[in-house]
Write an enzyme that holds these catalytic residues in place. Structure first.
Site, PDB file in Angstrom:
ATOM      1  N   ARG A   1       5.457 -43.056  28.295  1.00  0.00           N
ATOM      2  CA  ARG A   1       6.493 -43.159  27.327  1.00  0.00           C
ATOM      3  C   ARG A   1       6.479 -44.650  26.894  1.00  0.00           C
ATOM      4  O   ARG A   1       7.072 -44.706  25.793  1.00  0.00           O
ATOM      5  CB  ARG A   1       7.972 -42.806  27.943  1.00  0.00           C
ATOM      6  CG  ARG A   1       7.917 -41.243  28.410  1.00  0.00           C
ATOM      7  CD  ARG A   1       9.145 -40.891  29.039  1.00  0.00           C
ATOM      8  NE  ARG A   1      10.320 -40.907  27.955  1.00  0.00           N
ATOM      9  CZ  ARG A   1      10.958 -41.836  27.464  1.00  0.00           C
ATOM     10  NH1 ARG A   1      11.127 -42.824  28.379  1.00  0.00           N
ATOM     11  NH2 ARG A   1      11.841 -41.752  26.727  1.00  0.00           N
TER      12      ARG A   1
ATOM     13  N   CYS B   1      -7.534 -50.593  30.067  1.00  0.00           N
ATOM     14  CA  CYS B   1      -8.276 -51.314  29.073  1.00  0.00           C
ATOM     15  C   CYS B   1      -7.865 -50.798  27.711  1.00  0.00           C
ATOM     16  O   CYS B   1      -8.364 -50.437  26.941  1.00  0.00           O
ATOM     17  CB  CYS B   1      -9.735 -51.184  29.077  1.00  0.00           C
ATOM     18  SG  CYS B   1     -10.406 -51.640  30.752  1.00  0.00           S
TER      19      CYS B   1
ATOM     20  N   TYR C   1       6.380 -44.031  22.935  1.00  0.00           N
ATOM     21  CA  TYR C   1       7.468 -44.398  22.006  1.00  0.00           C
ATOM     22  C   TYR C   1       7.836 -45.696  21.970  1.00  0.00           C
ATOM     23  O   TYR C   1       9.220 -45.916  21.609  1.00  0.00           O
ATOM     24  CB  TYR C   1       8.696 -43.169  22.662  1.00  0.00           C
ATOM     25  CG  TYR C   1       8.129 -41.935  22.942  1.00  0.00           C
ATOM     26  CD1 TYR C   1       7.676 -41.241  21.987  1.00  0.00           C
ATOM     27  CD2 TYR C   1       8.397 -41.499  24.418  1.00  0.00           C
ATOM     28  CE1 TYR C   1       7.486 -39.647  22.344  1.00  0.00           C
ATOM     29  CE2 TYR C   1       8.076 -40.188  24.542  1.00  0.00           C
ATOM     30  CZ  TYR C   1       7.438 -39.341  23.735  1.00  0.00           C
ATOM     31  OH  TYR C   1       7.175 -37.974  23.961  1.00  0.00           O
TER      32      TYR C   1
ATOM     33  N   GLY D   1      18.132 -31.330  24.735  1.00  0.00           N
ATOM     34  CA  GLY D   1      18.101 -32.573  23.917  1.00  0.00           C
ATOM     35  C   GLY D   1      19.017 -33.600  24.356  1.00  0.00           C
ATOM     36  O   GLY D   1      19.012 -34.896  23.924  1.00  0.00           O
TER      37      GLY D   1
ATOM     38  N   ARG E   1      15.258 -33.293  29.820  1.00  0.00           N
ATOM     39  CA  ARG E   1      15.332 -34.659  30.196  1.00  0.00           C
ATOM     40  C   ARG E   1      16.759 -34.992  31.002  1.00  0.00           C
ATOM     41  O   ARG E   1      16.548 -35.659  31.939  1.00  0.00           O
ATOM     42  CB  ARG E   1      15.468 -35.561  28.980  1.00  0.00           C
ATOM     43  CG  ARG E   1      15.662 -36.922  29.238  1.00  0.00           C
ATOM     44  CD  ARG E   1      15.815 -37.518  27.834  1.00  0.00           C
ATOM     45  NE  ARG E   1      15.013 -37.356  26.770  1.00  0.00           N
ATOM     46  CZ  ARG E   1      13.710 -37.745  26.398  1.00  0.00           C
ATOM     47  NH1 ARG E   1      12.891 -38.682  26.993  1.00  0.00           N
ATOM     48  NH2 ARG E   1      12.810 -37.268  25.672  1.00  0.00           N
TER      49      ARG E   1
HETATM   50  C1  LIG Z   1      11.493 -30.128  24.650  1.00  0.00           C
HETATM   51  C2  LIG Z   1      12.406 -28.887  24.423  1.00  0.00           C
HETATM   52  C3  LIG Z   1      13.556 -29.020  25.237  1.00  0.00           C
HETATM   53  C4  LIG Z   1      14.160 -29.936  26.239  1.00  0.00           C
HETATM   54  O1  LIG Z   1      14.421 -31.054  25.338  1.00  0.00           O
HETATM   55  P1  LIG Z   1      15.156 -32.273  26.387  1.00  0.00           P
HETATM   56  O2  LIG Z   1      15.302 -33.460  25.291  1.00  0.00           O
HETATM   57  O3  LIG Z   1      13.999 -32.655  27.456  1.00  0.00           O
HETATM   58  O4  LIG Z   1      16.212 -31.780  26.825  1.00  0.00           O
HETATM   59  C5  LIG Z   1      14.357 -27.680  24.953  1.00  0.00           C
HETATM   60  N1  LIG Z   1      13.922 -26.862  24.021  1.00  0.00           N
HETATM   61  C6  LIG Z   1      12.659 -26.905  23.338  1.00  0.00           C
HETATM   62  C7  LIG Z   1      12.398 -25.940  22.383  1.00  0.00           C
HETATM   63  C8  LIG Z   1      11.718 -28.044  23.516  1.00  0.00           C
HETATM   64  O5  LIG Z   1      10.748 -28.113  23.099  1.00  0.00           O
END
Ligand SMILES: *Cc1c(COP(=O)(O)O)cnc(C)c1O
Length: 416
Positions: free
Chosen positions: A312, A344, A316, A239, A276
Site C-alpha cells: 500500500r 531493490c 498508493y 467502501g 477494509r
Molecule cells: C473491493 C470491493 C469491495 C470492498 O471494498 P472496501 O473498501 O474494502 O470495503 C466491495 N465491493 C466490491 C465490488 C469491491 O470491488
C-alpha cells in the site's frame, strides 16, 4: 479502539505479547485479533439490526481461510471477485447461497463454477456479460441469478486507484443504459433478476457520496418497478474507510445512517460488501530492524518487511502508523527515519520521515495492515511471503505458515 494495549510497557494484542509472537513465528509476520474482527462485524450487525440485511464480507481485502471462517461463523455472506475466492469461501465453511460474485472480467469457467456452487447472485458489469452468462447457464440447463452493477457517476473523493463509480471507471454499467439492460436481461430465458448493485470506491470517509449513489440507485429501482421489474435485494457495496493516521472516521452506525435513511420503508433485503472496515484495523505487520544507516540527508531503518509484504505505501503512497514494540533503549535519542525494506526499488518504503528511537534488532509494528496487506503480497525478489498469526484471547494460532524458498522454486522447471 486500538489493536495494541500496553501492559507494563509491553505491547499486547489481546492476551499475547507481540514479542512472544515474533519469538515463536519470526518476522515479518501479520498478526490479527479475533476480538477486533468480531467487534467490527458486530458494529455492522448492530447498525443493520432493524432491517432485512446481509453483510457480505469482501474477500479480496484479506482472504485467509481462518478469517473467512470467523466471518462465516458470524453469519456473513461473501463478496467475491474470482473463482479462487469462491473456492476459499467454500473451504472456510462459508455458505455459497450467500455469495455475491463481482468483477468486470469473469471467465466462462468461473461462471460455471459459481452456478454449480449455487451462489446468490452475479453482479454483472457489462452488456456482453449478460449474454455470456445467459449462454453458460443455458448450456448447464440452469438460470443464473443476476444484479446489474450500475455506475451512478458520483465522485467518492478518494484515491483515484480505489475510486470506481465515475463514468470514466472500468466498473459497472453506465447509469443511463441500466434500464435498457435490465429489460434485455429480463427477456433472456436463462437469467433471473435478483437485485441491483453499486460500489463507488474504497476508503470513503464521507457517507454523502454513498448516500447520493443510493439515491440514484433507488430512482432506477422505481422506474424499473413501473416496468414490472422488481428486486429481492439492493446491494450498496462496501467502501467505508478506516483510520490509518489522523483521518476523522465515523462510527459504523453513523456512516450507515444516511444510507439507511434513504432506504427507509423499503422491503428489499439490503446487502453491503465491507472489506477494509472489517479487517483493516484488526491486523498489523510485525517487522524487525535489520540495519540502521545514518546519512547526511536522511536516516534509513532497513526492516525485514518490504513492499512485497505490504504494497500500500508503494502503490498508493498510503500512510500506516509505525510504532516501536517495547520500551527498551530509552537512552537512544529519537531520530527521523525512512522505514524501508530490502527490495531493490526506491519505491520500497513502508513509511517516510518517522520519528523513532531505534536500535538494530528492534521490533516494529506497522498498524492498520489487516486489509489489502497480505492479500496483495507477492514474492518479488524471491521473498517467501510472511507468516500470519491469529490471536484469540490467550492463544495464538498460526493461520498461514511462512513460505519457504524451496516452495517458491518448486513451481518452476528448467528446459530439457
Ligand atoms: C473491493 C470491493 C469491495 C470492498 O471494498 P472496501 O473498501 O474494502 O470495503 C466491495 N465491493 C466490491 C465490488 C469491491 O470491488
Amino acid at each position: 479502539m486500538s489493536l495494541i494495549t500496553n501492559l507494563n510497557g509491553e505491547p499486547y494484542v489481546e492476551g499475547i505479547a507481540l514479542h512472544a509472537i515474533a519469538d515463536r513465528f519470526g518476522t515479518p509476520c501479520y498478526v490479527y485479533s479475533r476480538a477486533a474482527l468480531t467487534a467490527a462485524f458486530d458494529a455492522y450487525r448492530a447498525a443493520l439490526a432493524t432491517r432485512n440485511a446481509r453483510i457480505c464480507y469482501a474477500v479480496k481485502a484479506n482472504s485467509n481461510l481462518a478469517i473467512l471462517n470467523i466471518f462465516a461463523r458470524l453469519g456473513a455472506g461473501f463478496d467475491i471477485v474470482s473463482g479462487g475466492e469462491l473456492a476459499r469461501v467454500i473451504a472456510a465453511g462459508g455458505d455459497p447461497a450467500k455469495v455475491i460474485f463481482s468483477g468486470v472480467g469473469k471467465s466462462r469457467a468461473e461462471m460455471r463454477q459459481a452456478l454449480e456452487a449455487g451462489i446468490h447472485c452475479f453482479n454483472v458489469e457489462s452488456a456482453s456479460e449478460i449474454d455470456q452468462l445467459n449462454a453458460v447457464a443455458s448450456a448447464m440447463g440452469m438460470r443464473a441469478p443476476i444484479a446489474l452493477r450500475v455506475n451512478p457517476n458520483v465522485d467518492p473523493k478518494t484515491h483515484p486507484y480505489i475510486s470506481t463509480g465515475l463514468k470514466t471507471s472500468k466498473f459497472g454499467v453506465a447509469f443511463d443504459t441500466a434500464r435498457e439492460l435490465y429489460h434485455r436481461a429480463h427477456a433472456l430465458p436463462h437469467l433471473v433478476i435478483r437485485g441491483i448493485a453499486c460500489h463507488i470506491g474504497s476508503q470513503l470517509l464521507d457517507p454523502q457520496p454513498a448516500a447520493d449513489a443510493a439515491g440514484k440507485v433507488l430512482e432506477l429501482v422505481s422506474s424499473l418497478a413501473a416496468d414490472g421489474i422488481v428486486f429481492e435485494h439492493i446491494d450498496l457495496g462496501g467502501g467505508m474507510g478506516i483510520r490509518y493516521h489522523d483521518e476523522h472516521v465515523l462510527a459504523t452506525a453513523d456512516y450507515l445512517a444516511p444510507l439507511l435513511a434513504r432506504l427507509a420503508g423499503r422491503e428489499e433485503m439490503l446487502c453491503v460488501e465491507p472489506g477494509r472496515s472489517l479487517v483493516g484495523n484488526a491486523g498489523l505487520l510485525l517487522t524487525r530492524v535489520e540495519v540502521l544507516k545514518h546519512g547526511e540527508e536522511k536516516n534509513f531503518a532497513v526492516v525485514d518487511a518490504a513492499m512485497n509484504d505490504l504494497a500500500r505505501p508503494a502503490l498508493y503512497d498510503a500512510w500506516h502508523d509505525i510504532v516501536k514494540v517495547g520500551s527498551g533503549g530509552t537512552a537512544i535519542t529519537p531520530q527521523h527515519y525512512e522505514i524501508v525494506g530490502p527490495i531493490c526499488e526506491s519505491g520500497d518504503f513502508l513509511g517516510h520521515d518517522r520519528e523513532l528511537a531505534l536500535a538494530e534488532g528492534d521490533l516494529l509494528a506497522i498498524l492498520s495492515a489487516g486489509a489489502y496487506g497480505m492479500a496483495m503480497s507477492s514474492n518479488y525478489n524471491t521473498r517467501p511471503r510472511a507468516a500470519e498469526v491469529m490471536v484469540d484471547g490467550d492463544h495464538m494460532h498460526l493461520i498461514r505458515r511462512r513460505e519457504t524458498v524451496a516452495e517458491l522454486l518448486a513451481l518452476e522447471s528448467l528446459l530439457p
